[in-house]
Design a protein around this motif. Sequence first.
Motif, PDB file in Angstrom:
ATOM      1  N   VAL A  30      -8.054  24.299 -10.086  1.00 32.29           N
ATOM      2  CA  VAL A  30      -8.826  25.531  -9.959  1.00 32.29           C
ATOM      3  C   VAL A  30      -9.429  25.889 -11.314  1.00 32.29           C
ATOM      4  CG1 VAL A  30      -8.701  27.994  -9.391  1.00 32.29           C
ATOM      5  CG2 VAL A  30      -7.365  26.320  -8.072  1.00 32.29           C
ATOM      6  N   ARG A  31      -8.626  25.715 -12.379  1.00 34.51           N
ATOM      7  CA  ARG A  31      -9.139  25.938 -13.729  1.00 34.51           C
ATOM      8  C   ARG A  31      -8.247  25.236 -14.742  1.00 34.51           C
ATOM      9  NH1 ARG A  31      -6.984  30.614 -16.671  1.00 34.51           N
ATOM     10  NH2 ARG A  31      -5.204  31.484 -15.536  1.00 34.51           N
ATOM     11  N   ARG A  32      -8.785  25.061 -15.935  1.00 32.88           N
ATOM     12  CA  ARG A  32      -8.031  24.492 -17.050  1.00 32.88           C
ATOM     13  C   ARG A  32      -7.820  25.600 -18.072  1.00 32.88           C
ATOM     14  NH1 ARG A  32     -10.778  19.545 -18.976  1.00 32.88           N
ATOM     15  NH2 ARG A  32     -12.363  21.004 -19.664  1.00 32.88           N
ATOM     16  N   LEU A  33      -6.584  25.742 -18.537  1.00 29.57           N
ATOM     17  CA  LEU A  33      -6.277  26.792 -19.503  1.00 29.57           C
ATOM     18  C   LEU A  33      -6.729  26.372 -20.901  1.00 29.57           C
ATOM     19  CD1 LEU A  33      -4.463  27.524 -17.063  1.00 29.57           C
ATOM     20  CD2 LEU A  33      -2.770  28.353 -18.697  1.00 29.57           C
ATOM     21  N   LYS A  34      -7.313  27.298 -21.601  1.00 32.54           N
ATOM     22  CA  LYS A  34      -7.711  27.053 -22.990  1.00 32.54           C
ATOM     23  C   LYS A  34      -6.885  27.961 -23.897  1.00 32.54           C
ATOM     24  CE  LYS A  34     -12.467  25.641 -21.991  1.00 32.54           C
ATOM     25  NZ  LYS A  34     -13.904  25.913 -22.256  1.00 32.54           N
ATOM     26  N   ASN A  35      -6.386  27.376 -24.955  1.00 36.91           N
ATOM     27  CA  ASN A  35      -5.548  28.130 -25.901  1.00 36.91           C
ATOM     28  C   ASN A  35      -4.389  28.822 -25.192  1.00 36.91           C
ATOM     29  OD1 ASN A  35      -7.411  27.462 -27.999  1.00 36.91           O
ATOM     30  ND2 ASN A  35      -8.722  29.148 -27.304  1.00 36.91           N
ATOM     31  N   GLY A  36      -3.736  28.060 -24.311  1.00 34.68           N
ATOM     32  CA  GLY A  36      -2.638  28.617 -23.533  1.00 34.68           C
ATOM     33  C   GLY A  36      -1.397  28.864 -24.365  1.00 34.68           C
ATOM     34  N   ASP A  37      -0.407  29.493 -23.725  1.00 35.22           N
ATOM     35  CA  ASP A  37       0.857  29.757 -24.388  1.00 35.22           C
ATOM     36  C   ASP A  37       1.721  28.496 -24.342  1.00 35.22           C
ATOM     37  OD1 ASP A  37       0.140  32.427 -24.878  1.00 35.22           O
ATOM     38  OD2 ASP A  37       0.720  32.985 -22.842  1.00 35.22           O
ATOM     39  N   SER A  38       3.002  28.642 -24.628  1.00 36.44           N
ATOM     40  CA  SER A  38       3.895  27.484 -24.628  1.00 36.44           C
ATOM     41  C   SER A  38       4.192  27.049 -23.199  1.00 36.44           C
ATOM     42  CB  SER A  38       5.199  27.828 -25.343  1.00 36.44           C
ATOM     43  OG  SER A  38       5.929  28.786 -24.594  1.00 36.44           O
ATOM     44  N   LEU A  39       4.653  25.808 -23.046  1.00 32.13           N
ATOM     45  CA  LEU A  39       4.987  25.274 -21.724  1.00 32.13           C
ATOM     46  C   LEU A  39       6.014  26.155 -21.017  1.00 32.13           C
ATOM     47  CD1 LEU A  39       5.285  21.479 -22.631  1.00 32.13           C
ATOM     48  CD2 LEU A  39       3.458  22.553 -21.296  1.00 32.13           C
ATOM     49  N   LYS A  40       6.921  26.740 -21.791  1.00 37.43           N
ATOM     50  CA  LYS A  40       7.963  27.575 -21.226  1.00 37.43           C
ATOM     51  C   LYS A  40       7.388  28.767 -20.469  1.00 37.43           C
ATOM     52  CE  LYS A  40      12.094  30.195 -22.606  1.00 37.43           C
ATOM     53  NZ  LYS A  40      12.944  30.618 -23.748  1.00 37.43           N
ATOM     54  N   ASP A  41       6.281  29.301 -20.967  1.00 38.68           N
ATOM     55  CA  ASP A  41       5.669  30.479 -20.355  1.00 38.68           C
ATOM     56  C   ASP A  41       5.084  30.182 -18.974  1.00 38.68           C
ATOM     57  OD1 ASP A  41       6.165  32.275 -22.521  1.00 38.68           O
ATOM     58  OD2 ASP A  41       4.584  31.260 -23.638  1.00 38.68           O
ATOM     59  N   TYR A  42       4.863  28.935 -18.675  1.00 42.59           N
ATOM     60  CA  TYR A  42       4.280  28.548 -17.385  1.00 42.59           C
ATOM     61  C   TYR A  42       5.299  27.822 -16.489  1.00 42.59           C
ATOM     62  CZ  TYR A  42       0.091  29.414 -20.142  1.00 42.59           C
ATOM     63  OH  TYR A  42      -0.855  29.991 -20.952  1.00 42.59           O
ATOM     64  N   GLY A  43       6.562  27.827 -16.920  1.00 49.78           N
ATOM     65  CA  GLY A  43       7.587  27.136 -16.146  1.00 49.78           C
ATOM     66  C   GLY A  43       7.476  25.635 -16.230  1.00 49.78           C
ATOM     67  N   LEU A  44       6.830  25.143 -17.292  1.00 53.14           N
ATOM     68  CA  LEU A  44       6.592  23.708 -17.421  1.00 53.14           C
ATOM     69  C   LEU A  44       7.516  23.023 -18.424  1.00 53.14           C
ATOM     70  CD1 LEU A  44       2.690  23.784 -17.266  1.00 53.14           C
ATOM     71  CD2 LEU A  44       4.243  22.837 -15.534  1.00 53.14           C
ATOM     72  N   GLU A  45       8.308  23.808 -19.115  1.00 53.80           N
ATOM     73  CA  GLU A  45       9.292  23.198 -20.008  1.00 53.80           C
ATOM     74  C   GLU A  45      10.422  22.579 -19.166  1.00 53.80           C
ATOM     75  OE1 GLU A  45      10.879  24.606 -24.180  1.00 53.80           O
ATOM     76  OE2 GLU A  45      12.000  25.634 -22.608  1.00 53.80           O
ATOM     77  N   LYS A  46      10.820  23.330 -18.129  1.00 56.11           N
ATOM     78  CA  LYS A  46      11.755  22.806 -17.131  1.00 56.11           C
ATOM     79  C   LYS A  46      11.091  22.992 -15.772  1.00 56.11           C
ATOM     80  CE  LYS A  46      15.914  23.933 -19.797  1.00 56.11           C
ATOM     81  NZ  LYS A  46      17.201  24.702 -19.806  1.00 56.11           N
ATOM     82  N   PRO A  47      10.188  22.080 -15.417  1.00 54.92           N
ATOM     83  CA  PRO A  47       9.361  22.252 -14.222  1.00 54.92           C
ATOM     84  C   PRO A  47      10.149  22.256 -12.915  1.00 54.92           C
ATOM     85  CG  PRO A  47       9.121  20.044 -15.120  1.00 54.92           C
ATOM     86  CD  PRO A  47       9.893  20.823 -16.126  1.00 54.92           C
ATOM     87  N   ALA A  48       9.586  22.925 -11.918  1.00 52.07           N
ATOM     88  CA  ALA A  48      10.207  22.968 -10.592  1.00 52.07           C
ATOM     89  C   ALA A  48      10.153  21.588  -9.948  1.00 52.07           C
ATOM     90  CB  ALA A  48       9.485  23.992  -9.715  1.00 52.07           C
ATOM     91  N   TYR A  49       9.071  20.866 -10.190  1.00 52.29           N
ATOM     92  CA  TYR A  49       8.908  19.524  -9.646  1.00 52.29           C
ATOM     93  C   TYR A  49       8.403  18.576 -10.727  1.00 52.29           C
ATOM     94  CZ  TYR A  49       9.150  21.532  -4.920  1.00 52.29           C
ATOM     95  OH  TYR A  49       9.543  22.183  -3.782  1.00 52.29           O
ATOM     96  N   THR A  50       8.962  17.391 -10.740  1.00 53.49           N
ATOM     97  CA  THR A  50       8.450  16.299 -11.556  1.00 53.49           C
ATOM     98  C   THR A  50       8.149  15.148 -10.603  1.00 53.49           C
ATOM     99  OG1 THR A  50       9.727  16.939 -13.501  1.00 53.49           O
ATOM    100  CG2 THR A  50       8.940  14.664 -13.416  1.00 53.49           C
TER     101      THR A  50
END
Length: 295
Positions: A97-117
């Motif tokens: 839908v979109r690509r984030l620019k200058n995003g926060d850390s992976l943790k802020d998006y639930g991507l440090e410990k993702p729900a699915y890999t």
Amino acid sequence: MRQKKTLMILILVFAGLLALYAGITFYQKNQSARKISSGQLTVKNMKAITSISYNNGQDLSFVKKDGTWYYEKDSAYPLEQSYLNTMASQFQKITAVRRLKNGDSLKDYGLEKPAYTIKVKDKEGTKTTYYIGNASGDNYYLTLDDKSEIYTVSADLLSNLSYSLKDMMKTDTFPSLSSGNLKKVVITGSGKKKTYTSKSKTDMDNIAGGLGVFTFGDCQNYSVKDKELSKYGLDSKSRISVDITYKDTDSKKTKNLTLYIGSKDKDKENYYVQLKGSKMVYLSDADVVKNILEP
């Protein structure tokens, strides 16, 4: 002279309105094009997927060989192919839908410990790992491989990931039967044989009372071996055979099938049952089976 001035003013006003309309139309088209473009932002475009693995509470891994998907830990497991075909299509080409620019850390998006890999490989051997994190409205955060870019993707991408292996099992189907399409039923077992035919409406109504509501319950063994049949009472010496001749409601053709009825389970609430030619053993409600055996 005054009329000419009035006419000239009207012409200029009209021209201005045309220009304004053209500008608004161009802006709307441009915005629409941007929306379409952003909705079709390609994250990854792979060749045909041949393996998929992920964890949704249980480790699941599937491989495709000769056009058929298999559960990697047990190729005998009967998989409903539509689940894997849909999943492979979704992860073969992912649009964001979109690509984030200058995003926060992976943790802020639930991507440090993702729900699915999700790990996939295509027919050329190209491997990709997708990570799916938190929800963002109707979408989810996604990154892949080195996690250098973060995107939002449609929740549709997760549609099949929540299914358990049991959910994806391909089970046998039992036809829709009634006194209207049953032609003949022969029940054989325990040294007895009973035949019901459409010549007797009472017979057909009685036997249809059980066969018309019969369904397969939980699968107890999806690849039963001949030596295992006796523990279900489904070996040739113990089972009861229900040979059914009926008119298929869709094709209008006359068809035949044989249902094997075995022993009751330990709780005495169900019978073990099996279709002739199938490797799958199921439970079926004892009261329903009784209505077939004793209509």
